[in-house]
Design a protein around this motif. Sequence first.
Motif, PDB file in Angstrom:
ATOM      1  N   LYS A 340       0.845  -1.187   0.000  1.00 14.87           N
ATOM      2  CA  LYS A 340       0.000   0.000   0.000  1.00 14.87           C
ATOM      3  C   LYS A 340       0.883   1.240   0.000  1.00 14.87           C
ATOM      4  N   PRO A 341       0.627   2.205  -0.866  1.00 20.93           N
ATOM      5  CA  PRO A 341       1.462   3.419  -0.879  1.00 20.93           C
ATOM      6  C   PRO A 341       1.504   4.069   0.498  1.00 20.93           C
ATOM      7  N   GLY A 342       2.704   4.408   0.947  1.00 21.18           N
ATOM      8  CA  GLY A 342       2.855   5.010   2.266  1.00 21.18           C
ATOM      9  C   GLY A 342       4.274   4.838   2.767  1.00 21.18           C
ATOM     10  N   LYS A 343       4.479   5.194   4.038  1.00 22.18           N
ATOM     11  CA  LYS A 343       5.829   5.165   4.611  1.00 22.18           C
ATOM     12  C   LYS A 343       6.404   3.757   4.645  1.00 22.18           C
ATOM     13  N   GLU A 344       5.560   2.763   4.960  1.00 28.11           N
ATOM     14  CA  GLU A 344       6.068   1.398   5.091  1.00 28.11           C
ATOM     15  C   GLU A 344       6.540   0.848   3.753  1.00 28.11           C
TER      16      GLU A 344
END
Length: 377
Positions: A340-344
């Motif tokens: 999922k697009p994001g920091k992780e």
Amino acid sequence: MSTHHTHNDLHSEQGALPGEHLGRATNPVIKVRDLAWLEFEKPDLEGAEIFGHAFGFATSYKDANELHLRGTLPGSPAVIIRRGAKSRFTGPAFLAADDSDLLRLADYLGVALTSLPENLGGLTVDTLDPSGARVRVVTGCHQLPALPRQTPLVHNFGGHVVRENATQRPLREPAKVERLGHVVLQSTRYQEALNWYLEHLGLIVSDFLYYDGQRAKGPTMSFIRCDRGSEPADHHTLAMTLGPSTRYVHSAYQVADLDALAAGGEFLKDAGYHRSWGIGRHIQGSQIFDYWRDDKGFLVEHFTDGDMFDNTLDPGWAPMTASGLAQWGPPASADFLGVKPGKESLAEARSILSALRKSDNEFDIARLRGLLKVANS
């Protein structure tokens, strides 16, 4: 003649081919009994406790810099959170069978036995696995007494009626955590770390997964249980997977039954927390599962009805696919898969570039192709 036999589960019907990993060490140093607890650091202990209670933990100890969360079954706390500058997983603690095993492990590793803080009691051997992750093995800790448990519902099945003139009305309340079940860790040195846990802690593999088309290169994930001889143990107490970084993936906590899990999920949703994936039933381990993100984004799982194996079963082997993670339930989410697009996902993308530049790990371009195939399966 071997007394072991391969379990013939759904989607995991094949055993090892000649020359493949046996899934156990011939003469391990010790055989741990279980996971004792997991340790984290977080800057906000108050937020951690609020989520912990919503998830179904009880607080067993708290001061200005430390929080212990426990389940209803007797034993040690399930999670220990210490105040830190940033949120991070600091390592698992495994339970040794007795003091003599702990001494044997300390002598083998050439490290000292040390006392745990008084709020825990007992002794520990602290070491690092080949990935550089800290591992504790403990014994003699204070035993917390049992708390009231959530009573499983009584079910009418088909023509078998055991509940008459009574309704089912499970409360929408936190699903009381009974105990810590397992932790999943990712490593850039997966096979080396796997062998270390089998040889030092006496763990044994229940299931191997491999990248489709890459079985000859060896497994890339293993579900690993404690060897308690003829006494059944959880299908996995530790699961390990190959990846571009060494990190915590998720941890899992047992609840009473499906209704407790589902009603507890409704409570978490109403409280504003994020469901990552669920509800469904896994293939490896068979658990009914429900995954959530805690107050700092760590992935945690409610589970019930997991498989229990004794030490006579040899590992199953199956290809790793996203669709093969569950027998039923919604498709594995992008959040659960870490894409999922994001920091992780951004941090994992950076880790991929870093791992591919280095030669001191097992994550190469072929393994990257296999991982991308899993994510798209």
